[in-house]
Structures are given as structure tokens and as C-alpha cells.
Scaffold this motif. Structure first.
Motif, PDB file in Angstrom:
ATOM      1  N   ILE A 171      -4.847 -14.986 -35.720  1.00 53.78           N
ATOM      2  CA  ILE A 171      -3.659 -14.463 -35.053  1.00 53.78           C
ATOM      3  C   ILE A 171      -3.427 -13.002 -35.433  1.00 53.78           C
ATOM      4  O   ILE A 171      -3.018 -12.181 -34.601  1.00 53.78           O
ATOM      5  CB  ILE A 171      -2.419 -15.308 -35.409  1.00 53.78           C
ATOM      6  CG1 ILE A 171      -2.593 -16.758 -34.924  1.00 53.78           C
ATOM      7  CG2 ILE A 171      -1.154 -14.706 -34.796  1.00 53.78           C
ATOM      8  CD1 ILE A 171      -1.526 -17.704 -35.450  1.00 53.78           C
ATOM      9  N   ALA A 172      -3.725 -12.658 -36.695  1.00 52.53           N
ATOM     10  CA  ALA A 172      -3.466 -11.306 -37.204  1.00 52.53           C
ATOM     11  C   ALA A 172      -4.567 -10.319 -36.872  1.00 52.53           C
ATOM     12  O   ALA A 172      -4.475  -9.148 -37.253  1.00 52.53           O
ATOM     13  CB  ALA A 172      -3.256 -11.360 -38.710  1.00 52.53           C
ATOM     14  N   GLY A 173      -5.632 -10.753 -36.191  1.00 54.11           N
ATOM     15  CA  GLY A 173      -6.681  -9.834 -35.773  1.00 54.11           C
ATOM     16  C   GLY A 173      -7.747  -9.574 -36.809  1.00 54.11           C
ATOM     17  O   GLY A 173      -8.617  -8.716 -36.598  1.00 54.11           O
ATOM     18  N   ILE A 174      -7.737 -10.305 -37.936  1.00 55.19           N
ATOM     19  CA  ILE A 174      -8.760 -10.117 -38.964  1.00 55.19           C
ATOM     20  C   ILE A 174     -10.042 -10.838 -38.568  1.00 55.19           C
ATOM     21  O   ILE A 174     -11.142 -10.326 -38.751  1.00 55.19           O
ATOM     22  CB  ILE A 174      -8.241 -10.609 -40.321  1.00 55.19           C
ATOM     23  CG1 ILE A 174      -7.052  -9.749 -40.759  1.00 55.19           C
ATOM     24  CG2 ILE A 174      -9.345 -10.576 -41.385  1.00 55.19           C
ATOM     25  CD1 ILE A 174      -6.347 -10.253 -41.998  1.00 55.19           C
ATOM     26  N   TYR A 175      -9.913 -12.058 -38.040  1.00 59.83           N
ATOM     27  CA  TYR A 175     -11.037 -12.809 -37.502  1.00 59.83           C
ATOM     28  C   TYR A 175     -10.905 -12.893 -35.991  1.00 59.83           C
ATOM     29  O   TYR A 175      -9.789 -12.879 -35.454  1.00 59.83           O
ATOM     30  CB  TYR A 175     -11.068 -14.240 -38.049  1.00 59.83           C
ATOM     31  CG  TYR A 175     -11.334 -14.383 -39.519  1.00 59.83           C
ATOM     32  CD1 TYR A 175     -12.040 -13.417 -40.242  1.00 59.83           C
ATOM     33  CD2 TYR A 175     -10.887 -15.511 -40.205  1.00 59.83           C
ATOM     34  CE1 TYR A 175     -12.278 -13.573 -41.592  1.00 59.83           C
ATOM     35  CE2 TYR A 175     -11.132 -15.674 -41.559  1.00 59.83           C
ATOM     36  CZ  TYR A 175     -11.820 -14.707 -42.249  1.00 59.83           C
ATOM     37  OH  TYR A 175     -12.057 -14.865 -43.590  1.00 59.83           O
ATOM     38  N   GLN A 176     -12.041 -13.015 -35.329  1.00 52.28           N
ATOM     39  CA  GLN A 176     -12.052 -13.235 -33.890  1.00 52.28           C
ATOM     40  C   GLN A 176     -12.406 -14.692 -33.620  1.00 52.28           C
ATOM     41  O   GLN A 176     -13.446 -15.167 -34.069  1.00 52.28           O
ATOM     42  CB  GLN A 176     -13.076 -12.317 -33.212  1.00 52.28           C
ATOM     43  CG  GLN A 176     -12.765 -10.838 -33.344  1.00 52.28           C
ATOM     44  CD  GLN A 176     -11.376 -10.504 -32.827  1.00 52.28           C
ATOM     45  OE1 GLN A 176     -11.085 -10.699 -31.650  1.00 52.28           O
ATOM     46  NE2 GLN A 176     -10.511 -10.016 -33.704  1.00 52.28           N
ATOM     47  N   PRO A 177     -11.553 -15.439 -32.920  1.00 53.21           N
ATOM     48  CA  PRO A 177     -11.854 -16.844 -32.651  1.00 53.21           C
ATOM     49  C   PRO A 177     -13.063 -16.982 -31.737  1.00 53.21           C
ATOM     50  O   PRO A 177     -13.361 -16.089 -30.939  1.00 53.21           O
ATOM     51  CB  PRO A 177     -10.579 -17.353 -31.982  1.00 53.21           C
ATOM     52  CG  PRO A 177      -9.940 -16.135 -31.400  1.00 53.21           C
ATOM     53  CD  PRO A 177     -10.276 -15.014 -32.329  1.00 53.21           C
ATOM     54  N   ASP A 178     -13.763 -18.109 -31.858  1.00 51.81           N
ATOM     55  CA  ASP A 178     -14.907 -18.380 -30.989  1.00 51.81           C
ATOM     56  C   ASP A 178     -14.461 -18.811 -29.599  1.00 51.81           C
ATOM     57  O   ASP A 178     -15.151 -18.553 -28.615  1.00 51.81           O
ATOM     58  CB  ASP A 178     -15.785 -19.473 -31.612  1.00 51.81           C
ATOM     59  CG  ASP A 178     -16.322 -19.064 -32.981  1.00 51.81           C
ATOM     60  OD1 ASP A 178     -16.603 -17.868 -33.161  1.00 51.81           O
ATOM     61  OD2 ASP A 178     -16.452 -19.940 -33.851  1.00 51.81           O
ATOM     62  N   SER A 179     -13.314 -19.463 -29.526  1.00 56.01           N
ATOM     63  CA  SER A 179     -12.773 -19.897 -28.235  1.00 56.01           C
ATOM     64  C   SER A 179     -11.284 -20.152 -28.405  1.00 56.01           C
ATOM     65  O   SER A 179     -10.762 -20.181 -29.521  1.00 56.01           O
ATOM     66  CB  SER A 179     -13.479 -21.165 -27.737  1.00 56.01           C
ATOM     67  OG  SER A 179     -13.298 -22.234 -28.651  1.00 56.01           O
ATOM     68  N   GLY A 180     -10.605 -20.336 -27.277  1.00 60.04           N
ATOM     69  CA  GLY A 180      -9.165 -20.537 -27.300  1.00 60.04           C
ATOM     70  C   GLY A 180      -8.419 -19.270 -26.942  1.00 60.04           C
ATOM     71  O   GLY A 180      -9.014 -18.198 -26.763  1.00 60.04           O
ATOM     72  N   THR A 181      -7.099 -19.378 -26.840  1.00 60.87           N
ATOM     73  CA  THR A 181      -6.274 -18.249 -26.407  1.00 60.87           C
ATOM     74  C   THR A 181      -5.086 -18.056 -27.338  1.00 60.87           C
ATOM     75  O   THR A 181      -4.611 -18.997 -27.978  1.00 60.87           O
ATOM     76  CB  THR A 181      -5.748 -18.462 -24.974  1.00 60.87           C
ATOM     77  OG1 THR A 181      -4.923 -19.638 -24.938  1.00 60.87           O
ATOM     78  CG2 THR A 181      -6.905 -18.615 -23.995  1.00 60.87           C
ATOM     79  N   ILE A 182      -4.617 -16.808 -27.383  1.00 61.59           N
ATOM     80  CA  ILE A 182      -3.401 -16.451 -28.113  1.00 61.59           C
ATOM     81  C   ILE A 182      -2.499 -15.711 -27.134  1.00 61.59           C
ATOM     82  O   ILE A 182      -2.911 -14.714 -26.536  1.00 61.59           O
ATOM     83  CB  ILE A 182      -3.710 -15.559 -29.322  1.00 61.59           C
ATOM     84  CG1 ILE A 182      -4.634 -16.279 -30.309  1.00 61.59           C
ATOM     85  CG2 ILE A 182      -2.414 -15.129 -30.015  1.00 61.59           C
ATOM     86  CD1 ILE A 182      -5.120 -15.411 -31.451  1.00 61.59           C
ATOM     87  N   SER A 183      -1.277 -16.210 -26.969  1.00 64.75           N
ATOM     88  CA  SER A 183      -0.313 -15.587 -26.057  1.00 64.75           C
ATOM     89  C   SER A 183       0.935 -15.186 -26.821  1.00 64.75           C
ATOM     90  O   SER A 183       1.376 -15.905 -27.723  1.00 64.75           O
ATOM     91  CB  SER A 183       0.069 -16.548 -24.928  1.00 64.75           C
ATOM     92  OG  SER A 183      -1.061 -16.898 -24.151  1.00 64.75           O
ATOM     93  N   ILE A 184       1.487 -14.043 -26.459  1.00 67.91           N
ATOM     94  CA  ILE A 184       2.717 -13.541 -27.056  1.00 67.91           C
ATOM     95  C   ILE A 184       3.720 -13.303 -25.943  1.00 67.91           C
ATOM     96  O   ILE A 184       3.430 -12.590 -24.970  1.00 67.91           O
ATOM     97  CB  ILE A 184       2.462 -12.251 -27.847  1.00 67.91           C
ATOM     98  CG1 ILE A 184       1.527 -12.559 -29.035  1.00 67.91           C
ATOM     99  CG2 ILE A 184       3.777 -11.644 -28.343  1.00 67.91           C
ATOM    100  CD1 ILE A 184       1.100 -11.355 -29.820  1.00 67.91           C
ATOM    101  N   ASP A 185       4.868 -13.962 -26.047  1.00 63.27           N
ATOM    102  CA  ASP A 185       5.895 -13.894 -25.006  1.00 63.27           C
ATOM    103  C   ASP A 185       5.327 -14.245 -23.639  1.00 63.27           C
ATOM    104  O   ASP A 185       5.679 -13.630 -22.622  1.00 63.27           O
ATOM    105  CB  ASP A 185       6.540 -12.514 -24.977  1.00 63.27           C
ATOM    106  CG  ASP A 185       7.375 -12.239 -26.221  1.00 63.27           C
ATOM    107  OD1 ASP A 185       7.928 -13.202 -26.787  1.00 63.27           O
ATOM    108  OD2 ASP A 185       7.459 -11.073 -26.646  1.00 63.27           O
ATOM    109  N   GLY A 186       4.428 -15.216 -23.600  1.00 66.74           N
ATOM    110  CA  GLY A 186       3.888 -15.708 -22.346  1.00 66.74           C
ATOM    111  C   GLY A 186       2.701 -14.946 -21.801  1.00 66.74           C
ATOM    112  O   GLY A 186       2.103 -15.369 -20.810  1.00 66.74           O
TER     113      GLY A 186
END
Length: 263
Positions: free
Chosen positions: A51-66
Motif C-alpha cells: 500500500i505504501a509503495g515499497i513493494y509492488q504487488p503481483d496482482s490485485g488493485t488498490i483504490s483510494i477514494d474510489g
């Protein structure tokens, strides 16, 4: 309904053969504190670092305020309103307290030219740092001392103060009171309550069940990289939370996509 301040959907992250996160989903809402629980190696810090941008996920999504976002670095996370305190604190030992508080947010002087030349407004930053720490009731003997010369508790307080001072939307706290004494830990809980009252969404990683029941509204449990429980803290006991963490008990969660019930 208002979109969650932060929404993680089916996030996965592997380190070679180790599946640290396996399709984890969670929501953070404004004015609420969510506990993220689990044994060592459950995936808690990995989730926060994605979430903090230190690691990059292999899959999935992150949404902020939609709105869905890719977060390639901590600077991008901060620009989106995500502030974090990690276990390693992310402080630079050779910089003083003020310089760490304003790291990557320095005030400059001399207008456009001064900004281009990197002319820092050190007095303004020092004065604002002093006022910020005083407002948070954080006592540091000298703001001009390199943080490498401070105690573990003082360093922890600076990292927490930085997140609280700049966190206006989402704050992620990974064991924020681990190196603190009883009184300092109590002050951390007060800071978390203050964030909630300011309508900030807070995610708290802790192994201390008393702190969970003291300040958290919801608890999400990870076990071996998977989300195994999500409960209202007011409806469970300490023993329930421990049972979720150890795997002795699970809550009724829907299976991840592609995994229907067993025949």
C-alpha cells in the motif's frame, strides 16, 4: 454510499517460492481504526508495504477514494495521502529531527529561483517542527541533534509524529509502540484516537490485544498470507482474537475468486 478511503482487492505478492499475500482484500474507512493482526510471517508488513509503495504487488488493485491507483513508490503514496510508520522507522540517522520531519517536503525560500537552487527555509521548518511536536506532546531535547543520537523511544516518537503531522487521509502504523514505555505507548493510543476524531482512516498492526480493544473498531486477521477473519472489535473477546490469529477459529468469509466451496 461514500467510497472507502482505501480499498485493497485480491492483492497477491510472492517472494520467489514464498507466497506472502494470497488475494487479500480489505477496506479502510474515514474516522475508523482497523487492526491488522496475525502471527509473524502472516503477511501484515508486506501488505502495508504494498500500500505504501515499497513493494509492488503481483496482482490485485488498490483504490483510494474510489479511484484505482498504481503506487510505484513511497513518494507517490504520500502524494495520494498515505502516510506510514514502518518497523524500521524510515528515519535518516545523520539528519536532525526537523530534517527528518520535513524529509521530501522541505520548505524553500527565495521564490521560484530559490526553489530551483534548493535554498531551504530552515527557520520556518524548525519553528513548525517545534510547534507540531508540542501539539502532539512529543518531547525531544534538541531538534538539531541527529536522530541517530536519540533513544529508540525518541526515534519512534519522531516517526509517529511525522505520520500524524502529515497524515490527513490515511495512516498506516506498523507496531508503532513496540519500542516505547508505558506512558509513551499510552500517548500513541491518544494520537490514534485523535486521528480517528479528525476523520482519518487508520490501519494499526499490533500484537497487543489490549491496544486493539482500546482504539480499534474492526480487526482483520491474516494467516499464512490469507485473510481468515474480519470482525467488529466490540463483538469479540481477547480470546476470540487470539483464536483467529492461531487458526483455532475462523470467521465466515467468502472464498477468494475461483475457489468455490468444496464439493
Amino acid at each position: 454510499m461514500t467510497a472507502p478511503a482505501l480499498e485493497v482487492r485480491d492483492l497477491s505478492k510472492a517472494f520467489r517460492a514464498v507466497q506472502a499475500l494470497d488475494r487479500v482484500s480489505l477496506e479502510l474507512h474515514r474516522g475508523r481504526v482497523t487492526a491488522l493482526l496475525g502471527d509473524n510471517g502472516a503477511g501484515k508488513s508486506t501488505l502495508v508495504k504494498c500500500i505504501a509503495g515499497i513493494y509492488q504487488p503481483d496482482s490485485g488493485t488498490i483504490s483510494i477514494d474510489g479511484a484505482e491507483h498504481r503506487i510505484p513508490s513511497p513518494d507517490v503514496a504520500r502524494s495520494l495521502g498515505v502516510e506510514s510508520v514502518h518497523q524500521n522507522l524510515s528515519l535518516i540517522d545523520t539528519l536532525n529531527v526537523t530534517e527528518n520531519l520535513f524529509l521530501n517536503r522541505e520548505y524553500t525560500r527565495g521564490g521560484w529561483l530559490g526553489s530551483r537552487m534548493g535554498l531551504l527555509n530552515k527557520k520556518r521548518m524548525h519553528d513548525e517542527c517545534r510547534r507540531t511536536l508540542a501539539r502532539l506532546e512529543i518531547t525531544i531535547p534538541s531538534l538539531r541533534r541527529p536522530v541517530g543520537q536519540l533513544s529508540g523511544g525518541q526515534r519512534q516518537a519522531i516517526a509517529i509524529g511525522r505520520a500524524v503531522a502529515w497524515g490527513q487521509r490515511i495512516v498506516l502504523l506498523d507496531e508503532p509502540a513496540a519500542a516505547l514505555g508505558v506512558e509513551q505507548a499510552r500517548r500513541v493510543l491518544d494520537l490514534i484516537r485523535g486521528l480517528r476524531e479528525s476523520n482519518v482512516a487508520v490501519l494499526l498492526i499490533t500484537h497487543n490485544m489490549d491496544r486493539v480493544t482500546a482504539v480499534c473498531d474492526t480487526a482483520v486477521v491474516l494467516r499464512r498470507g490469507r485473510k481468515t477473519a474480519e470482525v467488529d472489535v466490540g463483538e469479540v473477546t481477547h480470546n476470540d482474537l487470539v483464536a483467529f490469529i492461531t487458526g483455532a477459529r475462523t470467521s465466515a468469509l467468502p472464498p477468494p475468486p475461483g475457489e468455490g466451496p468444496s464439493p
